[in-house]
Structures are given as C-alpha cells and as structure tokens.
Design an enzyme around this catalytic site. Structure first.
Site, PDB file in Angstrom:
ATOM      1  N   ALA A 139      53.175  10.451 -29.141  1.00 31.10           N
ATOM      2  CA  ALA A 139      53.332  10.996 -30.486  1.00 31.10           C
ATOM      3  C   ALA A 139      54.684  10.626 -31.094  1.00 31.10           C
ATOM      4  O   ALA A 139      55.648  10.330 -30.387  1.00 31.10           O
ATOM      5  CB  ALA A 139      53.186  12.520 -30.437  1.00 31.10           C
ATOM      6  N   HIS A 181      48.236  12.795 -17.604  1.00 33.93           N
ATOM      7  CA  HIS A 181      49.069  13.021 -18.786  1.00 33.93           C
ATOM      8  C   HIS A 181      50.544  12.763 -18.476  1.00 33.93           C
ATOM      9  O   HIS A 181      51.439  13.441 -18.991  1.00 33.93           O
ATOM     10  CB  HIS A 181      48.885  14.453 -19.307  1.00 33.93           C
ATOM     11  N   ARG A 200      55.536   1.094 -13.715  1.00 31.00           N
ATOM     12  CA  ARG A 200      56.861   0.694 -14.184  1.00 31.00           C
ATOM     13  C   ARG A 200      57.139  -0.792 -13.990  1.00 31.00           C
ATOM     14  O   ARG A 200      58.168  -1.289 -14.449  1.00 31.00           O
ATOM     15  CB  ARG A 200      57.948   1.499 -13.445  1.00 31.00           C
TER      16      ARG A 200
END
Length: 364
Positions: A77, A254, A289
């Site tokens: 977001a 999440h 990563r």
C-alpha cells in the site's frame, strides 16, 4: 547497488522512521517474519554439472501474458510514502524489468494512471470490504484499464497486531491517500490515536471478517478477469480454492504481518503444490531476498515469486530506476544460479534441484 540488501541499507537512511517500521515490521514478536527468512537458510541446492548450460531462460507466461522474469512485485500500500510518484514509478520500474506488478487496493495513485505508465502486466489486489460496491467498482475499473487479474487477499479477517505501528501511533499523512476509494471509506486511516495504529483501526471499521468460500462467487460475477487468492498456507485451503473456482493461488503469510507463529511460506509451499496438482498455478511470496531464494521456491512448484519489501527499498532509493534495479538484480542472480545448477530454463527447475532433507527441519 548490487543486491536487494544494498537497496535496503540505502532506503533505511532515506525513509522516515515510522514509515520504515510500517514497511519492515511484522506482527507481534515478528517470529513469522524471521521464519520466512530462516526457511531459505535451510534449503540446499543440488547442482548438476556437465549440463552444457551457458545461459538461462527466465521467461514465464501466466494468463496469456509473457514476462521476462518470474520475479514480480507483490501488492503493498501507499507507495507515495517513499516516493512522490508512488505506484506510477513502481509500474515504470516493473515494466523496465519485464515483471508483473500487482497494484494494491490502497494504492496512492489511480488505477488508470498506473496503467498508463505500465509496459508490463498489471493485476489489482483487493481486500474484502463491508462495502461490496467499492470492491465491484474497483474490479470494473481494473478490467476497463487493462489489468490482467484480480488478486483477493484472504488472510485478513482482522489485522495482525503490529507492535511497531501501535507504538508509533502510525497514521497515513503527508497528503498520501488511497486515491481509488471514496475518502469517507478511508477516513479512519488518517486519524491519529496515540498507542494505536490507524491502519488497524481502519481495517476493523471497513473489512468484512465474515468472508467465506461461498462469497467468492459474487466477486467472480463482478468481472471476467481471473481470480487469484493470496494467503493460502495449507493443503486443505488450497484444495478448497481449486474447488471454488480460483484461477491461481499465492502461498503467503502476508510477509509475517498477520498471525505471528504461522508457518513460514516456504515450509507451506510443497504441501500446497501437491494439493492442487495441475489444476491451477501456484505463486509464492515470503522472505525472498535473492535469486537463489527464487530458484528454491520455483523448484518446489511456484510458477512466479513476488517481492513485497524489496521493490519499496528500490523505490525509496531511486524511484522507477530503483525498482527496476532490485528486480534486475534478483533476476540476474536467479539466471546465474540456474546456470551454476545446470538448469537452462524455469521448466527444468523441479524438486530434484533442492535437497529434500533440508526442507524438513523444524524452525527453532
């Protein structure tokens, strides 16, 4: 800037401390956040030699759209918290790398502006709101703007307790807003309350925790776009997703931001892939990563791998160029690892590319 870690170190110096905690933080004691990273430390790759591999093909196709890389941008977001151009810059960076960009429901640039800047595939992510009319409008706008799928995040009946945001009294401010949604719906995200997260308060006000499998039929009726469910961690839910018509699923916890103590995404991947078989593609996010992490996830059955925090590090450091830099670095690492592993294409990455015993250790 050679690695995602380089971009992270740079971004931390440039981003406001409370925003940094919002990006980097996880739920409660952040055990699942740490577990996502540790899971990759247990994986050992099984390279094949004398395979005649001088280069690696990282191209992939999903829902009829081709991508130069299986490493895409997960929905997050408010990109304008770290860059003035926000999601428009992210779209340009993803396009430069030939990568998928999943635009978050709470994007700080309009769906249409992001689409105008994009040169690669876009999907739109949604949460299940009490206001279904808002969801329908967003899905219809995305379809008109040329987005390729709707991704529904299904693991937030309520927001995880994110101690960092609560201690900071984190609030969306500075002229940043979720511009695709009626301001009245978003009002509580901008109201500061010491010791509470405005994001958590807004979630409690607007998200519908009663979402059940049967409700997915309504969302499917709103759009002709494929429906992707994000937040699957078990074989049981993977099978239910397939039975209820999902077109793809994303194995995800999440980013460790919901249920602290939940299984690491990588540790859940194999059972989910086995549960759905060839019925639908499985995507993955959680702790990737470096390119070798992506290789491991793809070998365990993921069609694509999504990065959440690293593109934001790139965006904060260098705007669109930074996003492209993060994605190109990870894709270059993946291609390099594929050559060293003797695997010329993504289709050659299967369970034989990883050591099974390294995947079964309990996470201490």
């Amino acid at each position: 800037m050679l690695t995602a870690s380089d971009y992270r170190h740079s971004a931390q110096r440039l981003v406001e401390p409370d925003v940094w905690d919002f990006i980097e933080g996880g739920a409660e004691d952040e055990r699942t956040l740490a577990a996502n990273l540790r899971a990759f430390d247990r994986v050992r790759l099984r390279p094949r030699v004398l395979a005649g591999v001088s280069d690696a093909d990282t191209t992939v196709s999903l829902f009829g759209t081709g991508y130069a890389t299986p490493i895409g941008v997960a929905p997050t977001a408010y990109h304008r918290l770290v860059d003035a151009e926000g999601e428009v810059a992210t779209a340009r960076g993803a396009g430069a790398a030939g990568a998928l960009f999943v635009v978050g429901m709470f994007a700080s640039r309009t769906i249409e502006d992001v689409a105008a800047a994009a040169t690669s595939g876009l999907w739109l992510q949604l949460y299940w709101l009490r206001r279904r009319d808002v969801m329908r409008t967003l899905a219809e706008r995305a379809e008109r703007a040329g987005y390729g799928a709707i991704m529904l995040t299904v693991d937030v009946p309520r927001m995880g307790r994110r101690w960092r945001d609560m201690r900071n009294g984190f609030t969306i401010g500075g002229g940043v807003a979720a511009v695709n949604i009626d301001p009245a719906v978003m009002a509580s995200a901008h109201e500061r309350d010491e010791g509470r997260s405005a994001i958590a308060r807004h979630t409690a006000d607007t998200f519908d925790p009663t979402l059940a499998w049967a409700d997915l039929a309504w969302l499917r009726s709103c759009t002709r776009l494929p429906l992707v469910l994000k937040g699957i961690l078990t074989a049981e839910d993977a099978a239910l997703a397939a039975a209820h018509g999902a077109d793809a699923i994303v194995v995800s916890n999440h980013g460790g931001r919901q249920l602290d103590g939940a299984v690491a995404s990588l540790d859940a991947l194999a059972e989910v892939v086995e549960a759905v078989g060839d019925r639908l593609p499985v995507l993955f996010d959680g702790g990737v990563r470096r390119g070798a992490d992506a290789l491991a996830a793809i070998a365990l059955g993921a069609r694509m791998v999504l990065l959440g925090r690293p593109p934001l590090w790139g965006l904060a450091t260098g705007g669109a160029d930074g996003v492209a830099g993060v994605l190109r670095a990870a894709t270059g690492e993946l291609a390099h690892a594929m050559v060293l592993a003797g695997r010329p294409a993504l289709a050659a990455l299967d369970r034989s590319a990883v050591r099974p015993s390294s995947l079964s250790g309990a996470d201490a």
